[in-house]
Design an enzyme around this catalytic site. Structure first.
Site, mmCIF file in Angstrom:
data_model
loop_
_atom_site.group_PDB
_atom_site.id
_atom_site.type_symbol
_atom_site.label_atom_id
_atom_site.label_comp_id
_atom_site.label_asym_id
_atom_site.label_seq_id
_atom_site.Cartn_x
_atom_site.Cartn_y
_atom_site.Cartn_z
ATOM 1 N N GLU A 17 0.906 4.562 -1.486
ATOM 2 C CA GLU A 17 -0.357 4.559 -2.222
ATOM 3 C C GLU A 17 -1.403 5.438 -1.549
ATOM 4 O O GLU A 17 -2.237 6.052 -2.227
ATOM 5 C CB GLU A 17 -0.831 3.118 -2.397
ATOM 6 C CG GLU A 17 0.078 2.366 -3.370
ATOM 7 C CD GLU A 17 -0.082 0.865 -3.337
ATOM 8 O OE1 GLU A 17 -0.085 0.237 -4.413
ATOM 9 O OE2 GLU A 17 -0.190 0.291 -2.224
ATOM 10 N N GLU A 63 7.130 -3.347 -3.036
ATOM 11 C CA GLU A 63 6.427 -4.630 -2.974
ATOM 12 C C GLU A 63 7.157 -5.750 -3.699
ATOM 13 O O GLU A 63 7.132 -6.908 -3.270
ATOM 14 C CB GLU A 63 5.004 -4.477 -3.550
ATOM 15 C CG GLU A 63 3.997 -3.849 -2.615
ATOM 16 C CD GLU A 63 3.964 -2.338 -2.678
ATOM 17 O OE1 GLU A 63 2.989 -1.748 -2.204
ATOM 18 O OE2 GLU A 63 4.934 -1.729 -3.197
#
Length: 255
Positions: free
Chosen positions: A110, A130
Site C-alpha cells: 500500500e 491480509e
C-alpha cells in the site's frame, strides 16, 4: 545523512532519500517509523532545493506490512490525515519514487501504491495477503490497486492473498522498471531525470495526473487549466524557453 532509529534521510543532488530502517523486522511499520516518513515528507515539501523523494527500505526489504506485535499492543502505525506509514491517505506535491527490494507486502504494498513511480529489483515480491490473517487491505490496497492494475487481477490478489513477482508487476503496468541488483541506484537515476526538470511543472503534472480521474468530461479542461496555467505564466517557463534557445541547462527558480 540524518539518523533517527526508524528512518534515515539523506539528500543527493536535490533528491531526498528516505530509508525505512527496521531491517531486523523486515521494515514492518510501527508508529515511530510512520512518524519518521511523515516528517521526511514535510521536509520534502518545505525545502525548495528538493525536487523529489525516493522511499526505500534497509536490509534488502522494502516493507513487510504492519508490525503485528505492535498491532497486538494496540498500536496503529498511521498518522492522522495521512494514513498508514504517513503516506497512504495523502501525497506530497512533489513526486515520490519507491525503490523496492525484497518484499512489499500488505501495508508495504500500500505504500508502494501511494508512490508516483516504482523501481523494483528482479527478486522483489508484491501482495496484499491480509485476508490470510483475517484482515483486509484497508490502507488503500482495496481502493487503489484496481485503479492501477486490471480490476480482476486486483480482485484475485485481494481474495487469494497471493504474491506476484516484479516481472508480473511490470507486465501489469504497476512497476516502471525492473532491475538486476538493488533497486536504489536505478531509482536514483530515475529521480535525477525527474529532478532536472522545472519544479513547478513537476508539481502541476503530478497534480493533474493524480486528480483527473475524478473529473467529469465537462469540467476537466477548466480544472486542468487552474493547475497548469500558472506554470505557463511563471518565470521558470520563460527560463526553460530561453535555455532551449541558448542551448544551455535551465536555471530553475521555482517561481
Amino acid at each position: 545523512m540524518s539518523e533517527a532509529p526508524e528512518v534515515l534521510t539523506e539528500v543527493r543532488d536535490g533528491v531526498l532519500v528516505v530509508t525505512m530502517n527496521r531491517p531486523e523486522a523486515k521494515n514492518a511499520m510501527n508508529k515511530a517509523q510512520a512518524e519518521g516518513i511523515s516528517a521526511a515528507m514535510d521536509r520534502l515539501e518545505a525545502e525548495d532545493d528538493l525536487r523529489c523523494a525516493v522511499l526505500t527500505g534497509a536490509g534488502g526489504t522494502f516493507c513487510s506490512g504492519m508490525d503485528l506485535k505492535g498491532f497486538l499492543r494496540g498500536e496503529r502505525p498511521s498518522i492522522e490525515g495521512r494514513g498508514f506509514g504517513g503516506l497512504t491517505e495523502w501525497t506530497p506535491k512533489k513526486p515520490v519514487i519507491a525503490a523496492i527490494d525484497g518484499f512489499a507486502l500488505a501495508g508495504g504494498m500500500e505504500l508502494a501504491l501511494s508512490c508516483d513511480l516504482i523501481v523494483a529489483s528482479a527478486g522483489s515480491k508484491f501482495g496484499i495477503p491480509e485476508a490470510k490473517r483475517g484482515l483486509a487491505a484497508a490502507a488503500g490496497g482495496l481502493i487503489k490497486l484496481p485503479r492501477q492494475i486490471p480490476p480482476r487481477i486486483a480482485m484475485e490478489l485481494a481474495l487469494t492473498g497471493d504474491f506476484i513477482d516484479a516481472a508480473r508487476a511490470y507486465e501489469l503496468g504497476f512497476v516502471n522498471r525492473v532491475v538486476e541488483g538493488p533497486a536504489l541506484p536505478a531509482a536514483l537515476e530515475l529521480a535525477a531525470r525527474v529532478a532536472e526538470n522545472g519544479p513547478l511543472a513537476l508539481i502541476a503534472s503530478k497534480a493533474v495526473i493524480r486528480q483527473s480521474h475524478e473529473w467529469t468530461e465537462a469540467e476537466m479542461w477548466q480544472k486542468q487549466g487552474a493547475i497548469v496555467m500558472p506554470v505557463f505564466a511563471s518565470q521558470d517557463a520563460r527560463e526553460g524557453a530561453a535555455a532551449f534557445a541558448e542551448k544551455r541547462k535551465p536555471n530553475w527558480q521555482g517561481k
